[in-house]
Design a protein around this motif. Structure first.
Motif, PDB file in Angstrom:
ATOM      1  N   CYS A  39      33.398  54.176  35.721  1.00 32.26           N
ATOM      2  CA  CYS A  39      34.762  53.667  35.887  1.00 32.26           C
ATOM      3  C   CYS A  39      34.928  53.006  37.250  1.00 32.26           C
ATOM      4  CB  CYS A  39      35.774  54.794  35.712  1.00 32.26           C
ATOM      5  SG  CYS A  39      35.959  55.361  34.003  1.00 32.26           S
ATOM      6  N   LEU A  40      34.347  53.603  38.288  1.00 32.53           N
ATOM      7  CA  LEU A  40      34.456  53.011  39.618  1.00 32.53           C
ATOM      8  C   LEU A  40      33.860  51.608  39.646  1.00 32.53           C
ATOM      9  CD1 LEU A  40      34.089  54.607  43.040  1.00 32.53           C
ATOM     10  CD2 LEU A  40      32.619  52.664  42.529  1.00 32.53           C
ATOM     11  N   TYR A  41      32.813  51.386  38.849  1.00 33.68           N
ATOM     12  CA  TYR A  41      32.127  50.096  38.862  1.00 33.68           C
ATOM     13  C   TYR A  41      32.609  49.132  37.774  1.00 33.68           C
ATOM     14  CZ  TYR A  41      28.896  52.165  42.219  1.00 33.68           C
ATOM     15  OH  TYR A  41      28.352  52.759  43.334  1.00 33.68           O
ATOM     16  N   LEU A  42      33.743  49.423  37.122  1.00 31.91           N
ATOM     17  CA  LEU A  42      34.279  48.490  36.129  1.00 31.91           C
ATOM     18  C   LEU A  42      34.586  47.139  36.773  1.00 31.91           C
ATOM     19  CD1 LEU A  42      36.754  50.721  34.081  1.00 31.91           C
ATOM     20  CD2 LEU A  42      34.640  49.668  33.237  1.00 31.91           C
ATOM     21  N   LYS A  43      34.321  46.061  36.060  1.00 29.23           N
ATOM     22  CA  LYS A  43      34.569  44.719  36.577  1.00 29.23           C
ATOM     23  C   LYS A  43      36.063  44.466  36.737  1.00 29.23           C
ATOM     24  CE  LYS A  43      30.400  42.609  34.634  1.00 29.23           C
ATOM     25  NZ  LYS A  43      29.873  41.568  33.718  1.00 29.23           N
ATOM     26  N   ASP A  44      36.432  43.749  37.804  1.00 30.58           N
ATOM     27  CA  ASP A  44      37.833  43.420  38.047  1.00 30.58           C
ATOM     28  C   ASP A  44      38.382  42.473  36.993  1.00 30.58           C
ATOM     29  OD1 ASP A  44      37.874  44.993  40.277  1.00 30.58           O
ATOM     30  OD2 ASP A  44      37.620  43.360  41.703  1.00 30.58           O
ATOM     31  N   SER A  45      37.532  41.614  36.458  1.00 30.75           N
ATOM     32  CA  SER A  45      37.973  40.676  35.425  1.00 30.75           C
ATOM     33  C   SER A  45      36.816  40.404  34.474  1.00 30.75           C
ATOM     34  CB  SER A  45      38.467  39.362  36.034  1.00 30.75           C
ATOM     35  OG  SER A  45      37.428  38.714  36.744  1.00 30.75           O
ATOM     36  N   ILE A  46      37.146  40.136  33.215  1.00 29.62           N
ATOM     37  CA  ILE A  46      36.144  39.808  32.202  1.00 29.62           C
ATOM     38  C   ILE A  46      36.693  38.673  31.347  1.00 29.62           C
ATOM     39  CG2 ILE A  46      34.942  42.020  32.050  1.00 29.62           C
ATOM     40  CD1 ILE A  46      36.797  42.852  29.842  1.00 29.62           C
ATOM     41  N   SER A  47      35.811  37.794  30.902  1.00 30.94           N
ATOM     42  CA  SER A  47      36.238  36.682  30.062  1.00 30.94           C
ATOM     43  C   SER A  47      35.080  36.240  29.190  1.00 30.94           C
ATOM     44  CB  SER A  47      36.739  35.512  30.911  1.00 30.94           C
ATOM     45  OG  SER A  47      35.719  35.058  31.783  1.00 30.94           O
ATOM     46  N   ASP A  48      35.385  35.565  28.086  1.00 28.90           N
ATOM     47  CA  ASP A  48      34.342  35.061  27.210  1.00 28.90           C
ATOM     48  C   ASP A  48      33.826  33.725  27.742  1.00 28.90           C
ATOM     49  OD1 ASP A  48      36.971  33.943  26.343  1.00 28.90           O
ATOM     50  OD2 ASP A  48      35.691  32.815  24.971  1.00 28.90           O
ATOM     51  N   GLU A  49      32.679  33.294  27.250  1.00 28.66           N
ATOM     52  CA  GLU A  49      32.040  32.089  27.763  1.00 28.66           C
ATOM     53  C   GLU A  49      32.877  30.837  27.521  1.00 28.66           C
ATOM     54  OE1 GLU A  49      28.201  31.936  26.028  1.00 28.66           O
ATOM     55  OE2 GLU A  49      27.402  33.642  27.180  1.00 28.66           O
ATOM     56  N   GLU A  50      33.656  30.811  26.450  1.00 27.77           N
ATOM     57  CA  GLU A  50      34.443  29.637  26.115  1.00 27.77           C
ATOM     58  C   GLU A  50      35.797  29.616  26.824  1.00 27.77           C
ATOM     59  OE1 GLU A  50      34.745  29.582  21.897  1.00 27.77           O
ATOM     60  OE2 GLU A  50      32.594  29.284  21.570  1.00 27.77           O
ATOM     61  N   GLY A  51      36.114  30.685  27.517  1.00 28.14           N
ATOM     62  CA  GLY A  51      37.375  30.740  28.245  1.00 28.14           C
ATOM     63  C   GLY A  51      38.603  30.970  27.386  1.00 28.14           C
ATOM     64  N   GLN A  52      38.403  31.492  26.163  1.00 29.14           N
ATOM     65  CA  GLN A  52      39.547  31.742  25.286  1.00 29.14           C
ATOM     66  C   GLN A  52      40.295  33.015  25.682  1.00 29.14           C
ATOM     67  OE1 GLN A  52      39.126  31.011  20.985  1.00 29.14           O
ATOM     68  NE2 GLN A  52      36.955  30.683  21.397  1.00 29.14           N
ATOM     69  N   TRP A 110      43.805  53.257  34.028  1.00 32.15           N
ATOM     70  CA  TRP A 110      43.632  51.819  34.212  1.00 32.15           C
ATOM     71  C   TRP A 110      43.652  51.099  32.868  1.00 32.15           C
ATOM     72  CZ3 TRP A 110      38.826  51.896  37.980  1.00 32.15           C
ATOM     73  CH2 TRP A 110      39.224  52.522  39.184  1.00 32.15           C
ATOM     74  N   SER A 111      43.968  49.811  32.922  1.00 29.66           N
ATOM     75  CA  SER A 111      44.017  48.994  31.711  1.00 29.66           C
ATOM     76  C   SER A 111      43.415  47.625  31.969  1.00 29.66           C
ATOM     77  CB  SER A 111      45.470  48.806  31.238  1.00 29.66           C
ATOM     78  OG  SER A 111      46.090  50.019  30.938  1.00 29.66           O
ATOM     79  N   TYR A 112      42.908  47.017  30.912  1.00 30.24           N
ATOM     80  CA  TYR A 112      42.570  45.597  30.942  1.00 30.24           C
ATOM     81  C   TYR A 112      43.752  44.848  30.347  1.00 30.24           C
ATOM     82  CZ  TYR A 112      37.784  45.903  32.600  1.00 30.24           C
ATOM     83  OH  TYR A 112      36.672  46.097  33.382  1.00 30.24           O
ATOM     84  N   VAL A 113      44.243  43.859  31.087  1.00 31.69           N
ATOM     85  CA  VAL A 113      45.465  43.142  30.712  1.00 31.69           C
ATOM     86  C   VAL A 113      45.136  41.665  30.526  1.00 31.69           C
ATOM     87  CG1 VAL A 113      47.821  42.573  31.396  1.00 31.69           C
ATOM     88  CG2 VAL A 113      46.837  44.791  32.037  1.00 31.69           C
TER      89      VAL A 113
END
Length: 255
Positions: free
Chosen positions: A110-123, A151-154
């Motif tokens: 959990c400490l090392y979860l990425k601050d942001s994530i996105s798909d390759e196409e930017g959708q 925590w949540s991914y928004v």
């Protein structure tokens, strides 16, 4: 051979061996489930296995959500009471980052979860947040449990913000794992692996049934978005998806 910061406590003379993603496993360090690459003790009679994050965890760490906290890695929860992770709300059963000043605890993963994530196409783009603008899509609450925000991914961008508790993602994956959905075998009632996996993903309910996303296109587009969200958060929380899940994602997206 790559050397890890932590190894098997019973066979310290042997370096841990890095293995590629395969079947789900339980980390011997933090006792959490993993799906990605992992380190294994080379002694053939030993089943000690570690997440990459646990094998290479720093002894001390900090996190932007807890400005006053300085975390120290402990091999077991300090004190005589049960402790939970302040990121996902799940129990601490093994390795934990603990701050003695503030009392906060974090699983290494959990400490090392990425601050942001996105798909390759930017959708799809999702941001890791401590404070959320709306309730979680899955549980329909802001807090994981009473008194624990979690925590949540928004979702980012204009319009309504959709929130996905890290805790809810973990629970969904574990429920489907226990049902046998994350295998490449055909089940006893004759359902194909693809049909079985589709059922697993669609039972996740990772995208709300109503709202602008579903109204903005066809059911095919809705399914594609659901799969992308599932893949992104799954990868962020558990590591790279196993082969069956990666194949499933490609199959559904190409439909």
């Amino acid at each position: 051979m790559e050397t890890t910061k932590r190894g098997c406590p019973r066979h310290q003379e042997q370096p841990m061996q890095l293995k590629p993603p395969g079947s789900p496993f339980k980390c011997s360090g933090c006792r959490e489930v993993g799906f990605g690459r992992s380190y294994h003790c080379q002694n053939k009679n030993c089943g000690y296995i570690l997440h990459e994050e646990c094998a290479n965890a720093d002894s001390h760490a900090s996190h932007r959500f807890f400005h006053r906290s300085q975390f120290e890695l402990c091999e077991k929860a300090p004190g005589n009471r049960d402790r939970y992770c302040d990121a996902c709300g799940k129990d601490v059963l093994g390795f934990v980052y603990h701050c003695s000043l503030t009392g906060y605890d974090l699983h290494p993963c959990c400490l090392y979860l990425k601050d942001s994530i996105s798909d390759e196409e930017g959708q799809i783009s999702l941001q890791l947040c401590e404070k959320v603008p709306s309730v979680c899509v899955r549980c329909n609450h802001r807090n994981v449990v009473d008194g624990v925000k979690g925590w949540s991914y928004v979702s980012s961008g204009s319009g309504r913000k959709y929130c996905y508790h890290v805790s809810c993602v973990k629970q969904l994956i574990l429920e489907n794992l226990n049902r046998g959905y994350f295998t490449q075998e055909t089940n006893s009632v004759g359902m194909s692996n693809r049909e079985y996996s589709q059922l697993a993903v669609r039972s996740m309910e990772m995208v709300p049934s109503g709202g602008s996303w579903r109204r903005s296109g066809t059911v095919r587009k809705y399914t594609k978005i659901a799969v992308l969200v599932f893949k992104l958060i799954f990868s962020a929380v558990f590591g790279n998806p196993i082969t069956a899940i990666a194949a499933l994602v490609e199959a559904l997206v190409s439909d």
